[in-house]
Design an enzyme around this catalytic site. Sequence first.
Site, PDB file in Angstrom:
ATOM      1  N   ILE A 548       0.821  -1.213   0.000  1.00  0.00           N
ATOM      2  CA  ILE A 548       0.000   0.000   0.000  1.00  0.00           C
ATOM      3  C   ILE A 548       0.849   1.255   0.000  1.00  0.00           C
ATOM      4  O   ILE A 548       0.340   2.359  -0.007  1.00  0.00           O
ATOM      5  CB  ILE A 548      -0.982   0.028   1.199  1.00  0.00           C
ATOM      6  CG1 ILE A 548      -0.242  -0.263   2.500  1.00  0.00           C
ATOM      7  CG2 ILE A 548      -2.130  -0.943   0.985  1.00  0.00           C
ATOM      8  CD1 ILE A 548      -1.095  -0.055   3.745  1.00  0.00           C
ATOM      9  N   GLY A 549       2.138   1.106   0.020  1.00  0.00           N
ATOM     10  CA  GLY A 549       2.984   2.294  -0.023  1.00  0.00           C
ATOM     11  C   GLY A 549       4.442   1.913  -0.081  1.00  0.00           C
ATOM     12  O   GLY A 549       4.828   0.805   0.287  1.00  0.00           O
ATOM     13  N   VAL A 550       5.230   2.835  -0.585  1.00  0.00           N
ATOM     14  CA  VAL A 550       6.667   2.614  -0.652  1.00  0.00           C
ATOM     15  C   VAL A 550       7.332   3.850  -0.090  1.00  0.00           C
ATOM     16  O   VAL A 550       7.011   4.968  -0.487  1.00  0.00           O
ATOM     17  CB  VAL A 550       7.127   2.399  -2.112  1.00  0.00           C
ATOM     18  CG1 VAL A 550       8.614   2.102  -2.150  1.00  0.00           C
ATOM     19  CG2 VAL A 550       6.337   1.278  -2.755  1.00  0.00           C
ATOM     20  N   GLY A 551       8.204   3.644   0.858  1.00  0.00           N
ATOM     21  CA  GLY A 551       8.892   4.782   1.459  1.00  0.00           C
ATOM     22  C   GLY A 551      10.390   4.584   1.403  1.00  0.00           C
ATOM     23  O   GLY A 551      10.877   3.563   0.907  1.00  0.00           O
ATOM     24  N   GLY A 552      11.121   5.564   1.896  1.00  0.00           N
ATOM     25  CA  GLY A 552      12.572   5.459   1.937  1.00  0.00           C
ATOM     26  C   GLY A 552      12.986   4.271   2.781  1.00  0.00           C
ATOM     27  O   GLY A 552      14.051   3.698   2.598  1.00  0.00           O
ATOM     28  N   VAL A 556       5.383  -0.818   2.423  1.00  0.00           N
ATOM     29  CA  VAL A 556       4.350  -0.960   3.436  1.00  0.00           C
ATOM     30  C   VAL A 556       3.273  -1.892   2.892  1.00  0.00           C
ATOM     31  O   VAL A 556       2.755  -1.684   1.796  1.00  0.00           O
ATOM     32  CB  VAL A 556       3.729   0.409   3.804  1.00  0.00           C
ATOM     33  CG1 VAL A 556       2.697   0.227   4.910  1.00  0.00           C
ATOM     34  CG2 VAL A 556       4.802   1.390   4.229  1.00  0.00           C
ATOM     35  N   LYS A 570       5.255  -2.356   7.908  1.00  0.00           N
ATOM     36  CA  LYS A 570       6.311  -1.614   7.235  1.00  0.00           C
ATOM     37  C   LYS A 570       7.579  -2.462   7.290  1.00  0.00           C
ATOM     38  O   LYS A 570       8.084  -2.753   8.363  1.00  0.00           O
ATOM     39  CB  LYS A 570       6.492  -0.296   7.984  1.00  0.00           C
ATOM     40  CG  LYS A 570       7.339   0.717   7.311  1.00  0.00           C
ATOM     41  CD  LYS A 570       6.951   2.107   7.818  1.00  0.00           C
ATOM     42  CE  LYS A 570       8.131   2.885   8.320  1.00  0.00           C
ATOM     43  NZ  LYS A 570       7.774   4.219   8.814  1.00  0.00           N
ATOM     44  N   ASP A 668       9.258  15.809  10.519  1.00  0.00           N
ATOM     45  CA  ASP A 668       8.927  15.469   9.132  1.00  0.00           C
ATOM     46  C   ASP A 668       7.420  15.561   8.930  1.00  0.00           C
ATOM     47  O   ASP A 668       6.776  14.625   8.477  1.00  0.00           O
ATOM     48  CB  ASP A 668       9.463  14.066   8.811  1.00  0.00           C
ATOM     49  CG  ASP A 668       9.614  13.850   7.307  1.00  0.00           C
ATOM     50  OD1 ASP A 668       9.554  14.845   6.555  1.00  0.00           O
ATOM     51  OD2 ASP A 668       9.783  12.695   6.880  1.00  0.00           O
TER      52      ASP A 668
END
Length: 884
Positions: A548-552, A556, A570, A668
């Site tokens: 459902i998501g891609v982060g640094g 996720v 995550k 952040d």
Amino acid sequence: MITDGHLLLLILSISHVLAALAGGGGGNVPADSILLNSGSTEDAIDADGRTWAGDRNDKYRLSSGNSSPSTAPYQDPSLPSQTPYMSARVFTAASTYEFSVSAKTHHYVRLHFYPAAYNGQDPAGSYFDVTTADGSITLLRNFSAFATVKALTQAYIIREFYLPPAAGGVLRLTFTPSVAHKGSYAFVNGIEVLSAPDIYGSGAASLVGFSGQDVTVGSSAVQTMFRLNVGGQFLPPGNDTGGLGRTWYDDSPYIFGAAFGITYAAEKNVTVRYPPEAREMAPLDVYASARSMGPDPQVNMNTNLTWAFQVDGGFMYVVRLHFCELQMSKINQRVFDIYINNQTAVAGADVVGWTLSPAVPVHKDYAVYVADGPGSEELWVALHPSMASKAEYYDAVLNGLEVFKMNDTAGNLAGPNPSPSTMLTEAEEREAAAAATPQFSSSSSGGGRSGVIGGAAGGAAALGLVFAICFAVYSRKRRVGGAASGGGSGWLPLYGGGSSNATTSRSTISGKSSASSHLSSLAVSLCRHFSIAEIKQATRNFDESLVIGVGGFGKVYKGVVDGGTKVAIKRSNPSSEQGVHEFQTEIEMLSKLRHRHLVSLIGYCEENEEMILVYDYMAHGTLREHLYKGGGCKSPLPWKQRLEICIGAARGLHYLHTGAKYPIIHRDVKTTNILVDEKWVAKVSDFGLSKTGPSAIGQTHVSTVVKGSFGYLDPEYFRRQQLTDKSDVYSFGVVLFEVLCARPALNPSLPREQVSLADWTLHCKRKGTLEDIVDPSLRGQISAECLKKFIATAEKCLADHGVDRPAMGDVLWNLEFALQLQETADGGGAGVVPEGASSPSAAAAADGSSHRTGESLGGSEMSEESDGLNTSAVFSQLINPKGR
Ligand SMILES: *[C@@H]1O[C@H](CO)[C@@H](O)[C@H](O)[C@H]1NC(C)=O
Ligand SMILES: *[C@@H]1O[C@H](CO)[C@@H](O)[C@H](O)[C@H]1NC(C)=O
Ligand SMILES: *[C@@H]1O[C@H](CO)[C@@H](O)[C@H](O)[C@H]1NC(C)=O
Ligand SMILES: *[C@@H]1O[C@H](CO)[C@@H](O)[C@H](O)[C@H]1NC(C)=O
Ligand SMILES: *[C@@H]1O[C@H](CO)[C@@H](O)[C@H](O)[C@H]1NC(C)=O
Ligand SMILES: *[C@@H]1O[C@H](CO)[C@@H](O)[C@H](O)[C@H]1NC(C)=O
């Protein structure tokens, strides 16, 4: 130049300070001070530097019975020291210790127990009674030290009693193995007998809920259940006043709910002035630190500052509250109500009203009867600002808290042995299964059977700490604890501030599972540990369709645990630079923070080089997804909902800044770090970069390497690399404009002056054209008054200098006000702006599909704003805004 007069003053003030340090001059040693190292012939010194006398019959007489000294075969790493725990006296028949003491004074009696395989016997087979005053007072009955420490997930236990003067100057303690259990034996590792001041004096505790009725402790025996230095640190026995050897625990593990209030210590110019009768009530550290509700009256009025304790039913309890007003100086400045077990104990408590001057210690006693019922009983102490008194501040304060159990009419103080949680039992069964495998038994090669028992007990204790407590948090149950000196079914604190106990129990845990080796025991205890197998099952072995998501940090995944609970998982990218440190920070921060507007961390997994965090699942994703197409938006949110989300996020940030023990700076803040749950409640997420803010007096910032996301970054922080809570306020200002204008904080494809949203909105504001860049899809929804307020608030957040920006609490207040203006306007059906909000640039921004949204922003675009600094390294973690 120091003149003689100055010197004299100096000496005077130093002696004043020394007197204060000694707890108002009460640094004497009690008349009777016996510390008996049972089962050892040697004198020895414990972790606090106190000397324990060998068990040599010169301090006492041991009558009859059948007893023998013994040594524990295994030293649990969480024992504070060998003394007095590694040696024990074991009784196989009723035996009585006789101590000659003063017949005039009360006594503290502390019994120390470390269950182990003494003389090769099973520690689980020991059940016994301890009585005093010729059997008229029962301190412990059918007591199993083994069962108790197991349920409390500790290695050892201390029981503290306060006994009336011993008749004839002989204090007798009788240890009797329980007849109900075949082959049972009694044991004790250490006994303290100290003469104590008459801490209840002639005073009486008022019975809560029965006005005018008092309870006197008189000649009853009491057991100390909890003793807390509220808002202060753990105080070991050596730091108690008057040599009384009491342990004062940190109160934070007992706080119920998200309202932690704030803690503070006396300013340097404040001297605590002990009235003579208060000298031995509590040490200076207790009175010189406090917990209050916080600076926001609105928040305070809607919350209670609550402590919850687990106690035994069927007893009368005396709750002693210690106060010392360190901040106010006048009557009716800080007035509050005190509730005990949901009943009013005092209405309109005013500390200065009691003491008539500031910085004077005072304590108040309240009695409450806790009925016997099914399951474990609870005792709640709650503070709430007094509404009736019209005081200057809506706030409440407490410095210290003690809970004492009084003996019942039959002279009994003993409660049942606590039973371990089901979670612990299950963990233990797994442990037992593992013990059956060959690898495990090799660890017992040295000590034979006893080695296995010791190891298993240590392991169970360590596991219990993780499982039992995580379970409590995970299932959203209240968190309760108890002091080591406390008892009954009381709980040991999850951590003990400076106690060696806390630090060493961590090593037990890390020895048991590879997880948590870098985490504090508190963090470990507050959140659940998942195995990699559980995670794989939850994510169908990291099925790409569940991303459902891609982060640094990595990807996720959406997942399901425990057969139905939706979670966000995550998973760190092993090559990610934003690695171990941020992983730990996030666990440390989030595990201690619980708030409606902060994303909850459920647990973590650290196995096979994987670093995985498990959160509450946020059904509606990020705020950005609901604003503009470039952010993945399908249907833009209506204005009021946007405003409510902003208010929720502001509340979460306000809590971070002021509600926790130390101010926390998020660092952040951006629209992808504000998540929305299935009920559209906003939650602030991603604490990987968070820093604990300045706490030392006079220090107003934290120096640090610049981190954060471009477009949201406080220019002052950037220039001076000094982080303050106002850096978050700046970023939040950008978020507010992003919400209003529905365009990314940075959009490099726009004309140069429009790239940065912050610069562009301030430019438009100056030109008076700001309304032209408001999201066209909001047309007709925003009332003129509300828009004005909202813009003014956001603009103030973007002030160049931190000092000119409002605090998060003010931002929150202003946004709430804006919402009210909107609601008033909606109610009246009137005034709608913005007219003609359809400038080409706004339209272009709203149609973000053709724009790059930041995932590949490199150094070249950055340099436009960064005055030539090499930003690519600084912003290496700039990420795809879809991630979080
Ligand atoms: C003693 O305590 C154990 C639990 O620790 C309980 O199972 C047992 O029934 C108790 N015995 C008596 C006589 O109360
Ligand atoms: C306890 O007392 C010792 C010696 O006076 C001191 O060094 C230490 O800082 C004190 N500890 C606490 C927690 O106050
Ligand atoms: C102590 O100093 C603070 C500021 O440093 C001041 O606000 C407070 O009034 C002073 N208190 C006393 C009792 O002098
Ligand atoms: C006090 O009230 C709360 C909320 O109604 C309840 O959950 C709690 O159990 C009560 N506590 C006691 C000790 O009665
Ligand atoms: C605070 O606690 C009291 C007593 O349990 C309760 O009556 C009151 O509703 C609580 N107030 C809030 C704001 O939770
Ligand atoms: C505590 O026990 C003593 C001795 O049995 C008895 O005299 C006293 O009344 C008891 N206290 C209470 C509060 O029942």
